[in-house]
Design an enzyme around this catalytic site. Structure first.
Site, mmCIF file in Angstrom:
data_model
loop_
_atom_site.group_PDB
_atom_site.id
_atom_site.type_symbol
_atom_site.label_atom_id
_atom_site.label_comp_id
_atom_site.label_asym_id
_atom_site.label_seq_id
_atom_site.Cartn_x
_atom_site.Cartn_y
_atom_site.Cartn_z
ATOM 1 C CE LYS A 89 -8.550 -8.914 9.190
ATOM 2 N NZ LYS A 89 -8.886 -9.095 7.788
ATOM 3 N N GLY B 164 -12.382 -16.191 -2.400
ATOM 4 C CA GLY B 164 -11.310 -15.353 -1.863
ATOM 5 C C GLY B 164 -10.081 -16.107 -1.379
ATOM 6 C CD GLU C 126 -2.243 7.706 3.961
ATOM 7 O OE1 GLU C 126 -1.754 8.115 5.046
ATOM 8 O OE2 GLU C 126 -3.161 8.287 3.353
#
Ligand code: ATR
Length: 265
Positions: free
Chosen positions: A70, A237, A82
């Site tokens: 990542k 999750g 951003e």
């Protein structure tokens, strides 16, 4: 109509990737809109990632990036958003005007799931256990959705201090703070070894929600311990996994899919 007939190549770069649920998740999303896509799993080492990524993106519509790439992917892109910059991680790559962009939908995927579970973030006090990439990925989104305070607890105190210093309304966990937390998030990698951090009773009140960023077996130890301490609701999750995928799909196709989690989750 042209969009419906076009074949879209997508995929996931990571290591390991073979157990990923992303192909099935994106196939189900594509079905909602009659989009034809082929979602592949691409195992890449840090050394081979640059060439594999460059070659593959020549003919792909976009891709997802997972552990451990990542952050490694960032220098290979022309631009990033951003929120990707703030989290120093990219999980979604797309083309825009012939250039490669990186975005990060992990944090907003978590928020989407929490909202679907009727968890109030505005004004919430949050404790995150862990100060690695997963934590950095979710802090910007939690702050954007109005949490009042984030405490970061980590084995390596320096890492917690460093992360807290990057964001407003964040601080390293203070053991003398006994006001309790509305949301407790487990973001260490311990669950993959069947381990769980020790939890303090002072963190919990009648409204505390406990959430593990991992899902399935890896979340079990933490969620069991949180329940034993009195957490009112506990979640793994899986919803975040679907949430981040739904937001990535929306970036690629301009449609937000309806998320329905597998029965029993
Ligand atoms: P990720 O991208 O999943 O966040 P990472 O950046 O390697 O992975 O971070 C792993 C996190 O799990 C860190 O917060 C790490 O704590 P340290 O910073 O102290 O290393 C935490 N972690 C992993 N194993 C742990 C253990 N046995 N006990 C406590 N914390 C652990």
């Amino acid at each position: 109509m042209a969009e419906r007939l076009k074949h879209h190549q997508l995929g996931l770069f990571g290591h390991p990737v073979k157990h990923s649920r992303s192909p099935q998740i994106h196939a189900a999303f594509a079905k909602q809109f009659g989009i034809d896509l082929d979602y592949q799993l691409i195992d890449a080492s840090t050394a081979t990632l640059p060439q594999q990524f460059k070659d593959w993106m020549q003919h792909a519509h976009g891709c997802n990036i997972t552990v451990p790439h990542k952050n490694n992917i960032m220098p290979l892109l022309d631009h990033y958003t951003e929120r990707a910059h703030l989290s120093q991680a990219v999980n979604t790559v797309y083309w825009q005007a012939g250039e490669l962009w990186g975005d990060n939908t992990d944090g907003d995927g978590l928020v989407l799931d929490l909202q679907q579970k009727n968890t109030t973030l505005k004004g919430a006090r949050v404790l995150i256990i862990g100060a690695g990439g997963a934590t950095q990925g979710i802090i910007p989104s939690l702050l954007n959705h109005g949490v009042t305070h984030i405490s970061i607890k980590n084995r390596d105190l320096n890492k917690a201090d460093k992360l807290a210093a990057q964001f407003d309304r964040c601080a390293t966990y203070d053991p003398s703070d006994t006001s309790g937390f509305d949301l407790l998030i487990h973001a260490t990698s311990m669950g993959h070894k069947g381990l769980c951090p020790s939890l303090e009773s002072t963190w919990f009140n009648a409204n505390t929600t406990a959430y593990d960023l991992s899902y399935g077996r890896a979340a079990e130890a933490f969620l069991k311990a949180a329940q034993a301490q009195g957490a009112s609701r506990v979640f793994d999750g899986l919803g975040m996994l679907y949430g981040q995928a739904a937001l990535a799909f929306e970036i690629w196709f301009g449609h937000r899919p309806v998320v329905s989690l597998p029965p029993g989750s």
